[in-house]
Design an enzyme around this catalytic site. Sequence first.
Site, short mmCIF file in Angstrom:
data_model
loop_
_atom_site.label_atom_id
_atom_site.label_comp_id
_atom_site.label_asym_id
_atom_site.label_seq_id
_atom_site.Cartn_x
_atom_site.Cartn_y
_atom_site.Cartn_z
N CYS A 338 0.72 -1.07 -0.57
CA CYS A 338 0.27 0.23 -0.68
C CYS A 338 0.75 1.39 0.22
O CYS A 338 0.25 1.83 -0.75
CB CYS A 338 -0.44 -0.36 1.12
SG CYS A 338 -1.45 -1.04 1.68
N HIS A 389 -4.69 -1.43 -5.40
CA HIS A 389 -5.12 -0.53 -4.42
C HIS A 389 -5.99 0.52 -5.11
O HIS A 389 -5.33 1.50 -6.41
CB HIS A 389 -3.97 0.36 -3.82
CG HIS A 389 -3.10 -0.35 -2.45
ND1 HIS A 389 -2.14 -1.45 -3.25
CD2 HIS A 389 -3.62 -0.97 -1.49
CE1 HIS A 389 -2.08 -1.79 -1.88
NE2 HIS A 389 -2.94 -2.09 -0.92
N LYS A 472 -14.72 -4.69 5.34
CA LYS A 472 -13.89 -5.91 4.39
C LYS A 472 -15.08 -7.05 3.82
O LYS A 472 -15.30 -7.24 5.03
CB LYS A 472 -12.53 -6.52 5.07
CG LYS A 472 -12.53 -7.04 6.38
CD LYS A 472 -11.44 -7.78 6.95
CE LYS A 472 -11.88 -8.85 8.22
NZ LYS A 472 -10.67 -9.58 8.59
N HIS A 518 -8.65 -1.63 -0.42
CA HIS A 518 -7.72 -2.68 -0.99
C HIS A 518 -7.51 -3.46 -1.55
O HIS A 518 -8.95 -4.23 -0.63
CB HIS A 518 -6.68 -3.19 0.60
CG HIS A 518 -6.36 -1.60 1.72
ND1 HIS A 518 -4.58 -1.41 1.71
CD2 HIS A 518 -6.58 -1.27 2.37
CE1 HIS A 518 -4.17 -0.48 2.27
NE2 HIS A 518 -5.88 0.17 2.96
ZN LIG Z 1 -3.05 -2.30 0.97
#
Ligand SMILES: [Zn+2]
Length: 653
Positions: A338, A389, A472, A518
């Site tokens: 990231c 990303h 998530k 992500h």
């Molecule tokens: Zn990530």
Amino acid sequence: MPARRQPCAGATLMPMTPLEEIRHSCSHVLATAVLRLFPEAKLDIGPPTETGFYYDIDLDHRFTAEDLVRLEAEMRQVADENQPFLRKEVSREEAVEIIRSRGQERYKLGRLADISEGEKISFYQNGEFIDLCAGTHVRYSSKLKAFKLLSIAGAYHRGDERNKQLQRIYGTAFANKEELAQHLHQLEQARLRDHRKLGRDLKLFHIDEEVGQGLILWTPNGAVIRQELQTFISEELRKQGYAQVFTPHIGKLELYKTSGHFPYYKDAQFAPVLESDALARVVAENCPCGEVFARLEAVSGQLREQINARTGRETITADRVRPDADLLDGFMLKPMNCPHHIKIFASQPHSYRDLPVRLAEFGTVYRWEQSGELNGMTRVRGFTQDDAHLFCTEEQVAAEVLGCLSLVRTVLSTLGMADYRVRVGLRDPDSNKYTGEAANWDKAEEACRAAARTLGVPFTEEPGEAAFYGPKIDFVVRDVIGREWQLGTVQVDYNLPIRFDLSYIGPDNQPHRPVMIHRAPFGSMERFCGVLIEHFAGDFPLWLAPEQVRILPISEKTIEPARALLARLRAEGLRATLDEHSDKLGAKIRRAEIDKVPYALVLGQKEAEAGGVSVRSRARGDEGVLATDACVARLRAEVASRALPDRRKATPA
Ligand SMILES: [Zn+2]
Ligand SMILES: [Zn+2]
């Protein structure tokens, strides 16, 4: 196989299920058998597990496979004796006396000491055997009709490697013989499919002690599978408007201090890499080792001010700050991609018209796993994520999450993995540890839920399972023999855009904060390939097979036309080889079967003269003679469509 409880340690217990009672009673019967055959054995504990039971035993004699057979026969004898399990509550003094009288002081006195004052101390007796145990058990040993001893492993007393290593005998038990047989069949299937074994047999990957544990060497055959999968996933990403990037394997510590990955997750990371100059300096200063680490972990006052101002809270505390001259810089093997992708995004100004920006990379990361946790390709220390990303506006989150899920659906269905479920991790409504505004969270959670619903597969909502920075979605696939594998994840993130002060210019000409997603839906190429090896049991579909076609000339006389055919197949983009050994055709066919080659093309003189080949498909058997052109066209079509093997006939051995 983690123990869910430790009944013989005497803790207060929830009642056991009937199956757990059967399994735990088997532990007692195993211990009974062990003492009959090895009276000098010292016993530790024997709880039920998720799939069976074990007992930890201290004995100089190393148990062998033959011992397991003898012990199992003795257990059957104990079951036939129809011994009742009798409970006996005693005082602490009486307990010590019972343990002494049996010569079991070595571990059992310690287990007795675990029982706190005021708690009941109980023993259970079956036949001549008596064990410190809170229960519960079946009433008679004759209830134990379907059990099997499986394996022996080393296990440190109390799981602490400073203690002595004991021998753990694992077994399993079920209510009846049919269920046991089914479970044993599944274990056998799992053994045959074990990716570590198939990986060796089919030369897919190698792990070398001298390179390092948990570091996968992709050998040529495995590299083909990985490359094909990456090509496939990349094609789908291009359709979805992703851009491919490449980033280095390391980054400066400062980067991870800004992201927060260091030092907070340092236990899961390789230690920092010091620059030679910095190393020479600390050596010259006689800096003690502990101090080196403290100086690596420290931050500058400026970084602290920046991050605290951006996050609006005391994210970095004052005790971490050191004068600039004290700070040691270094590099980290990247634990995640990231921060690198963020720096690519931040390298240019963005307008709302540019969003979403989708940056994809098969990015290799390094994590520190305990050596005991490492397992073939599925638990490793270096792995390549199918990472990306996405930087988008608040309004775009829902559509982007949906895009991630549609990619998962396409890839899994192409691979014949239709049986999967998703878990949606939501925030804990009673906690305030979360970054970002509640209204945004509500929208993002609803986006995740809605996206999961579109998959048409079972999904569960799990409050409290969100990361502190956003909700998530996790994917869990079930393979052909019913085992579940956790793959990758899609995560919404409000935190890193704040920490890195990311922005885009909105329609109002003002800077706005993007949201980051992500996503590495298949986790890592290592893990995913490990799962695929087991899923296909090494019988890969043609497009993934490292060796797609093998030409088998019947005799010397057809070697030349076979070489010409090889050149033709390779020119057509097929991964073909030629078996030039001088042995009989039968031996060549057997070798091709052992190597699980999808197509063997047999070339005799008659076929060669007629411009044809005799086709043997691994999935469907002997398919007769085909004209070479037709054969090539068919193979190419099967590759291009990424078809799954069509098993109209049973798979050859
Ligand atoms: Zn990530
Ligand atoms: Zn017990």
